[in-house]
Design a protein around this motif. Structure first.
Motif, PDB file in Angstrom:
ATOM      1  N   LEU A  45      54.700-100.816 -62.532  1.00 42.11           N
ATOM      2  CA  LEU A  45      54.936 -99.868 -61.147  1.00 42.11           C
ATOM      3  C   LEU A  45      55.728 -98.038 -61.804  1.00 42.11           C
ATOM      4  O   LEU A  45      55.955 -98.174 -62.717  1.00 42.11           O
ATOM      5  CB  LEU A  45      56.369-100.020 -61.114  1.00 42.11           C
ATOM      6  CG  LEU A  45      57.641 -98.804 -59.947  1.00 42.11           C
ATOM      7  CD1 LEU A  45      56.917 -98.518 -59.430  1.00 42.11           C
ATOM      8  CD2 LEU A  45      58.511 -99.344 -59.963  1.00 42.11           C
ATOM      9  N   ILE A  46      53.905 -97.609 -61.267  1.00 42.65           N
ATOM     10  CA  ILE A  46      54.054 -96.220 -62.027  1.00 42.65           C
ATOM     11  C   ILE A  46      55.341 -95.232 -61.526  1.00 42.65           C
ATOM     12  O   ILE A  46      55.318 -95.295 -60.039  1.00 42.65           O
ATOM     13  CB  ILE A  46      52.764 -95.811 -61.823  1.00 42.65           C
ATOM     14  CG1 ILE A  46      52.172 -96.226 -63.110  1.00 42.65           C
ATOM     15  CG2 ILE A  46      53.020 -93.740 -63.132  1.00 42.65           C
ATOM     16  CD1 ILE A  46      52.717 -97.038 -64.756  1.00 42.65           C
ATOM     17  N   TRP A  47      56.431 -94.509 -61.844  1.00 44.70           N
ATOM     18  CA  TRP A  47      57.009 -94.141 -61.086  1.00 44.70           C
ATOM     19  C   TRP A  47      57.253 -92.025 -62.338  1.00 44.70           C
ATOM     20  O   TRP A  47      57.406 -91.890 -63.429  1.00 44.70           O
ATOM     21  CB  TRP A  47      58.162 -94.647 -61.529  1.00 44.70           C
ATOM     22  CG  TRP A  47      59.365 -94.112 -62.145  1.00 44.70           C
ATOM     23  CD1 TRP A  47      59.145 -94.668 -63.138  1.00 44.70           C
ATOM     24  CD2 TRP A  47      61.057 -93.660 -62.361  1.00 44.70           C
ATOM     25  NE1 TRP A  47      60.579 -94.204 -64.394  1.00 44.70           N
ATOM     26  CE2 TRP A  47      61.478 -94.229 -62.948  1.00 44.70           C
ATOM     27  CE3 TRP A  47      61.792 -93.343 -61.298  1.00 44.70           C
ATOM     28  CZ2 TRP A  47      62.852 -93.055 -63.694  1.00 44.70           C
ATOM     29  CZ3 TRP A  47      62.948 -93.192 -61.429  1.00 44.70           C
ATOM     30  CH2 TRP A  47      63.508 -93.552 -63.066  1.00 44.70           C
ATOM     31  N   ALA A  48      57.825 -91.580 -61.301  1.00 44.40           N
ATOM     32  CA  ALA A  48      58.095 -90.205 -61.629  1.00 44.40           C
ATOM     33  C   ALA A  48      59.896 -89.975 -61.470  1.00 44.40           C
ATOM     34  O   ALA A  48      59.987 -89.718 -60.456  1.00 44.40           O
ATOM     35  CB  ALA A  48      57.707 -88.660 -61.530  1.00 44.40           C
ATOM     36  N   ARG A  56      64.041 -94.713 -55.319  1.00 46.23           N
ATOM     37  CA  ARG A  56      64.383 -95.264 -54.462  1.00 46.23           C
ATOM     38  C   ARG A  56      63.376 -96.826 -54.902  1.00 46.23           C
ATOM     39  O   ARG A  56      64.394 -97.805 -55.015  1.00 46.23           O
ATOM     40  CB  ARG A  56      64.032 -94.737 -53.098  1.00 46.23           C
ATOM     41  CG  ARG A  56      62.465 -95.400 -52.535  1.00 46.23           C
ATOM     42  CD  ARG A  56      63.000 -95.289 -51.041  1.00 46.23           C
ATOM     43  NE  ARG A  56      61.693 -95.215 -50.221  1.00 46.23           N
ATOM     44  CZ  ARG A  56      61.276 -94.161 -48.855  1.00 46.23           C
ATOM     45  NH1 ARG A  56      61.901 -93.153 -48.878  1.00 46.23           N
ATOM     46  NH2 ARG A  56      60.541 -94.854 -48.265  1.00 46.23           N
ATOM     47  N   ILE A  57      62.689 -96.995 -55.484  1.00 44.69           N
ATOM     48  CA  ILE A  57      61.628 -98.401 -55.396  1.00 44.69           C
ATOM     49  C   ILE A  57      62.556 -98.738 -57.010  1.00 44.69           C
ATOM     50  O   ILE A  57      62.580-100.120 -57.255  1.00 44.69           O
ATOM     51  CB  ILE A  57      60.047 -98.696 -55.736  1.00 44.69           C
ATOM     52  CG1 ILE A  57      59.634 -97.391 -54.397  1.00 44.69           C
ATOM     53  CG2 ILE A  57      59.417 -99.734 -56.149  1.00 44.69           C
ATOM     54  CD1 ILE A  57      59.678 -98.453 -53.226  1.00 44.69           C
ATOM     55  N   VAL A  58      62.603 -97.344 -58.231  1.00 42.88           N
ATOM     56  CA  VAL A  58      63.155 -98.070 -59.301  1.00 42.88           C
ATOM     57  C   VAL A  58      64.947 -98.885 -58.862  1.00 42.88           C
ATOM     58  O   VAL A  58      65.123 -99.329 -59.682  1.00 42.88           O
ATOM     59  CB  VAL A  58      63.107 -97.144 -60.353  1.00 42.88           C
ATOM     60  CG1 VAL A  58      63.799 -96.909 -61.015  1.00 42.88           C
ATOM     61  CG2 VAL A  58      61.892 -96.684 -60.493  1.00 42.88           C
ATOM     62  N   ILE A  59      65.324 -97.680 -58.244  1.00 51.55           N
ATOM     63  CA  ILE A  59      66.794 -98.637 -57.698  1.00 51.55           C
ATOM     64  C   ILE A  59      66.554 -99.864 -57.036  1.00 51.55           C
ATOM     65  O   ILE A  59      67.652-100.923 -57.930  1.00 51.55           O
ATOM     66  CB  ILE A  59      67.453 -97.463 -57.149  1.00 51.55           C
ATOM     67  CG1 ILE A  59      67.504 -96.719 -57.543  1.00 51.55           C
ATOM     68  CG2 ILE A  59      68.896 -98.364 -56.179  1.00 51.55           C
ATOM     69  CD1 ILE A  59      68.542 -94.906 -56.087  1.00 51.55           C
ATOM     70  N   THR A 143      59.574-101.125 -50.939  1.00 49.75           N
ATOM     71  CA  THR A 143      61.251-101.945 -51.587  1.00 49.75           C
ATOM     72  C   THR A 143      61.679-103.099 -49.936  1.00 49.75           C
ATOM     73  O   THR A 143      62.328-103.725 -50.638  1.00 49.75           O
ATOM     74  CB  THR A 143      62.614-100.551 -50.586  1.00 49.75           C
ATOM     75  OG1 THR A 143      62.277-100.188 -49.124  1.00 49.75           O
ATOM     76  CG2 THR A 143      62.517 -99.399 -51.226  1.00 49.75           C
ATOM     77  N   TYR A 144      61.093-103.414 -48.938  1.00 45.98           N
ATOM     78  CA  TYR A 144      61.052-104.271 -48.286  1.00 45.98           C
ATOM     79  C   TYR A 144      60.654-105.412 -48.781  1.00 45.98           C
ATOM     80  O   TYR A 144      61.152-106.616 -48.934  1.00 45.98           O
ATOM     81  CB  TYR A 144      60.742-103.873 -47.194  1.00 45.98           C
ATOM     82  CG  TYR A 144      60.854-103.020 -45.673  1.00 45.98           C
ATOM     83  CD1 TYR A 144      62.291-102.667 -46.118  1.00 45.98           C
ATOM     84  CD2 TYR A 144      60.233-102.283 -45.335  1.00 45.98           C
ATOM     85  CE1 TYR A 144      63.252-101.727 -44.974  1.00 45.98           C
ATOM     86  CE2 TYR A 144      61.059-101.750 -43.787  1.00 45.98           C
ATOM     87  CZ  TYR A 144      62.318-101.189 -43.944  1.00 45.98           C
ATOM     88  OH  TYR A 144      62.587 -99.425 -43.448  1.00 45.98           O
TER      89      TYR A 144
END
Length: 322
Positions: A45-48, A56-59, A143-144
């Motif tokens: 998973l790549i995020w900033a 919200r994906i990281v949470i 997220t789902y």
């Protein structure tokens, strides 16, 4: 017109409205042959930390214990300059390359996936580690998938963030939150006409007033348990006073001026998975120093406030709604 200006203009309409680009990589996770396999250690998973969609994906990943099966790559909050395009870079890592994927720019992963990709490279992005290709960037549904399709890999005490009994209510409220709050602040901030800005400004604050009233009666959006809806609302509220209030001109009220919304957001911030994935310095750097729809000649000043210590101030929501 350079490539960066052309990419920006695709999302700006002649009437001054900002219309966000669609996600291209939307194959769902599942057990069917045409779906993405649910396989541990296959994806990254790549995020900033600046991005609410990625946050919200990281949470969710942390709350469900999926950090043990899906690795995480982090981008610099400051966008790279002088490259003629909008991009993100892995300049926080050694050698300025993602240590697993060995790329410097996020756009490299988009081009690996589709050589003709012409949109903005965005986060969150799920990468197949072996092929170095993006397989999922649909933040509307990601997220789902983590909450349902990845359930067999949840930690033993993982919360049910998407209970079947509340599915219809969660999906309906999430649509409202996205259009009127999450994306609403962007539509106000990126508006290129006074009329477009003012219409969205009213939309945002009318919905915040409605949410203030709703949260005067219950601890979370759907009652006594945290759900997917709370995560989606949190990522905008936690950025509101630090960034959106000033940078996006949504300045009728601050979050701190709403008694219920302010205590509700602090309640979430003090819950493991929320505050410990919130990076206020990164958020401010991006929205005040590095936003891509801005006047290049404008002086860029990094605000010192607001006072982050206030986020640890006690709230009474647990006692109030027990």
């Amino acid at each position: 017109m350079n490539k960066e200006e052309n990419t920006i203009n695709k999302e700006l309409r002649t009437d001054g409205r900002f219309i966000r680009q669609n996600n291209q990589f939307t194959t769902p996770f599942g057990e069917k042959s045409e779906e993405l396999p649910i396989t541990p250690h296959k994806y990254r998973l790549i995020w900033a930390p600046v991005c609410p969609w990625a946050h919200r994906i990281v949470i969710v990943r942390k709350l469900l214990g999926l950090e043990y099966v899906i690795s995480l790559g982090t981008l610099d909050p400051i966008r790279p300059t002088g490259i003629g395009r909008i991009d993100w870079a892995f300049t926080l890592d050694e050698d300025q390359r993602d240590p697993v994927l060995q790329v410097h720019y996020l756009s490299e992963l988009y081009k690996n996936s589709d050589p003709n990709y012409s949109g903005r490279p965005t986060v969150p992005a799920i990468i197949d580690i072996q092929s170095k290709k993006i397989v999922q960037n649909d933040y509307h549904n990601l997220t789902y998938y983590l909450e349902r399709e990845w359930k067999k890999f949840h930690c033993v005490d993982a919360p049910d963030l998407f209970p079947k009994a509340l599915e219809s209510d969660i999906r309906s409220l999430n649509e409202v939150i996205f259009h009127e709050i999450n994306n609403g602040v962007y539509k106000a901030g990126f508006a290129q006409s006074q009329a477009s800005y003012e219409a969205t400004y009213e939309l945002v604050f009318n919905r915040l007033d409605w949410l203030e009233e709703r949260l005067s009666k219950q601890r979370y959006l759907h009652g006594s348990q945290i759900t997917d809806s709370d995560i989606r609302l949190y990522v905008t509220l936690v950025r509101f006073d630090a960034a959106y209030y000033a940078a996006f001109h949504v300045n009728k009220k601050r979050l701190i001026d709403y008694p219920n919304l302010w205590s509700y957001t602090r309640d979430l911030y003090q819950t493991p998975g929320f505050g410990d994935t919130t990076d206020f310095e990164a958020i401010k750097k991006h929205y005040f120093l590095s936003l891509h729809i801005t006047e290049e000649t404008k002086s860029k000043i990094l605000p010192k406030g607001p006072d982050v210590s206030l986020w640890n101030k006690a709230h009474d929501r647990e006692e109030k709604f027990s």
